[in-house]
Design a protein around this motif. Structure first.
Motif, PDB file in Angstrom:
ATOM      1  N   LEU A 113     -30.404 -71.964 -39.325  1.00  0.00           N
ATOM      2  CA  LEU A 113     -30.915 -71.963 -40.648  1.00  0.00           C
ATOM      3  C   LEU A 113     -30.199 -70.892 -41.480  1.00  0.00           C
ATOM      4  O   LEU A 113     -29.952 -70.722 -42.608  1.00  0.00           O
ATOM      5  CB  LEU A 113     -32.232 -71.791 -40.917  1.00  0.00           C
ATOM      6  N   GLY A 114     -29.599 -69.953 -40.836  1.00  0.00           N
ATOM      7  CA  GLY A 114     -29.148 -68.601 -41.217  1.00  0.00           C
ATOM      8  C   GLY A 114     -29.042 -67.438 -40.386  1.00  0.00           C
ATOM      9  O   GLY A 114     -29.216 -67.645 -39.079  1.00  0.00           O
ATOM     10  N   VAL A 115     -28.595 -66.331 -40.763  1.00  0.00           N
ATOM     11  CA  VAL A 115     -28.334 -65.173 -39.892  1.00  0.00           C
ATOM     12  C   VAL A 115     -29.050 -63.832 -40.845  1.00  0.00           C
ATOM     13  O   VAL A 115     -28.569 -63.823 -41.771  1.00  0.00           O
ATOM     14  CB  VAL A 115     -26.759 -65.062 -39.698  1.00  0.00           C
ATOM     15  N   ALA A 116     -29.453 -63.186 -39.696  1.00  0.00           N
ATOM     16  CA  ALA A 116     -29.848 -61.887 -40.438  1.00  0.00           C
ATOM     17  C   ALA A 116     -29.011 -60.876 -39.469  1.00  0.00           C
ATOM     18  O   ALA A 116     -28.771 -61.014 -38.303  1.00  0.00           O
ATOM     19  CB  ALA A 116     -31.519 -61.505 -39.928  1.00  0.00           C
ATOM     20  N   GLU A 117     -28.943 -59.525 -40.099  1.00  0.00           N
ATOM     21  CA  GLU A 117     -28.017 -58.596 -39.776  1.00  0.00           C
ATOM     22  C   GLU A 117     -29.091 -57.179 -39.903  1.00  0.00           C
ATOM     23  O   GLU A 117     -29.397 -57.030 -40.596  1.00  0.00           O
ATOM     24  CB  GLU A 117     -26.784 -58.456 -40.396  1.00  0.00           C
ATOM     25  N   ASP A 118     -28.783 -56.572 -38.454  1.00  0.00           N
ATOM     26  CA  ASP A 118     -29.388 -55.179 -38.803  1.00  0.00           C
ATOM     27  C   ASP A 118     -28.567 -54.234 -39.184  1.00  0.00           C
ATOM     28  O   ASP A 118     -27.578 -53.760 -38.888  1.00  0.00           O
ATOM     29  CB  ASP A 118     -29.604 -54.884 -37.225  1.00  0.00           C
ATOM     30  N   PRO A 119     -29.103 -53.465 -40.377  1.00  0.00           N
ATOM     31  CA  PRO A 119     -28.103 -52.680 -41.121  1.00  0.00           C
ATOM     32  C   PRO A 119     -27.437 -51.286 -40.339  1.00  0.00           C
ATOM     33  O   PRO A 119     -26.659 -50.808 -40.890  1.00  0.00           O
ATOM     34  CB  PRO A 119     -28.860 -52.506 -42.112  1.00  0.00           C
ATOM     35  N   ARG A 120     -28.588 -50.986 -39.217  1.00  0.00           N
ATOM     36  CA  ARG A 120     -28.036 -49.908 -38.738  1.00  0.00           C
ATOM     37  C   ARG A 120     -26.958 -49.970 -37.633  1.00  0.00           C
ATOM     38  O   ARG A 120     -26.352 -49.321 -37.362  1.00  0.00           O
ATOM     39  CB  ARG A 120     -29.414 -49.303 -37.633  1.00  0.00           C
ATOM     40  N   GLY A 121     -26.881 -51.148 -36.889  1.00  0.00           N
ATOM     41  CA  GLY A 121     -25.906 -51.489 -35.996  1.00  0.00           C
ATOM     42  C   GLY A 121     -25.067 -52.835 -36.195  1.00  0.00           C
ATOM     43  O   GLY A 121     -24.251 -52.918 -35.209  1.00  0.00           O
ATOM     44  N   GLY A 122     -25.282 -53.553 -37.101  1.00  0.00           N
ATOM     45  CA  GLY A 122     -24.660 -54.732 -37.118  1.00  0.00           C
ATOM     46  C   GLY A 122     -24.861 -55.872 -36.313  1.00  0.00           C
ATOM     47  O   GLY A 122     -24.306 -56.886 -36.236  1.00  0.00           O
ATOM     48  N   GLN A 123     -26.003 -55.585 -35.567  1.00  0.00           N
ATOM     49  CA  GLN A 123     -26.383 -56.716 -34.519  1.00  0.00           C
ATOM     50  C   GLN A 123     -26.698 -57.842 -35.497  1.00  0.00           C
ATOM     51  O   GLN A 123     -27.789 -57.843 -36.338  1.00  0.00           O
ATOM     52  CB  GLN A 123     -27.578 -56.124 -33.656  1.00  0.00           C
TER      53      GLN A 123
END
Length: 126
Positions: free
Chosen positions: A107-117
């Motif tokens: 459905l989509g992608v989420a990204e951790d703003p601290r490390g780009g995971q």
């Protein structure tokens, strides 16, 4: 996990990613539990093992009823430079146990703003 002949297999390396044109995920932490399981990357057959972690998937799951897992036969660099499979959060309502291998639609992608995971958001196709 075992194959249809009872042999131990790695859910990360030996489980097929696709089946009938759809993607498969491996459930590591069911939505009704708070015990985070992860791939034992330094153990034979890469079993699902308890490992305290502060990564994005487990932070997303705090106080929610989501299922987390990973896509087999994928790889990404995680916090601290270690390698692991791509993480998945399943938003389906159905309860899936640890080690289940449902087919999912992305459905989509989420990204951790601290490390780009990156974390894949998916829903079981049932």
């Amino acid at each position: 996990l075992t194959d249809d002949k009872g042999r131990k297999v790695s859910p990360w390396h030996e489980m097929p990613l696709r089946s009938a044109g759809q993607l498969r995920m491996v459930v590591a932490t069911p939505r009704s539990t708070r015990t985070p399981l992860s791939v034992g990357s330094k153990v034979a057959h890469n079993p699902l093992m308890y490992r305290p972690t502060g990564d994005l998937v487990h932070k997303l799951m705090e106080g929610t009823s989501l299922t987390s897992g990973f896509l087999p036969q994928t790889v990404m660099k995680r916090d601290g430079g270690r390698l692991g499979p791509l993480s998945v959060v399943d938003i389906s309502a159905r309860l899936l146990g640890a080690g289940a291998t449902p087919l999912v639609v992305l459905l989509g992608v989420a990204e951790d703003p601290r490390g780009g995971q990156q974390v894949i958001v998916a829903q079981e196709t049932q």
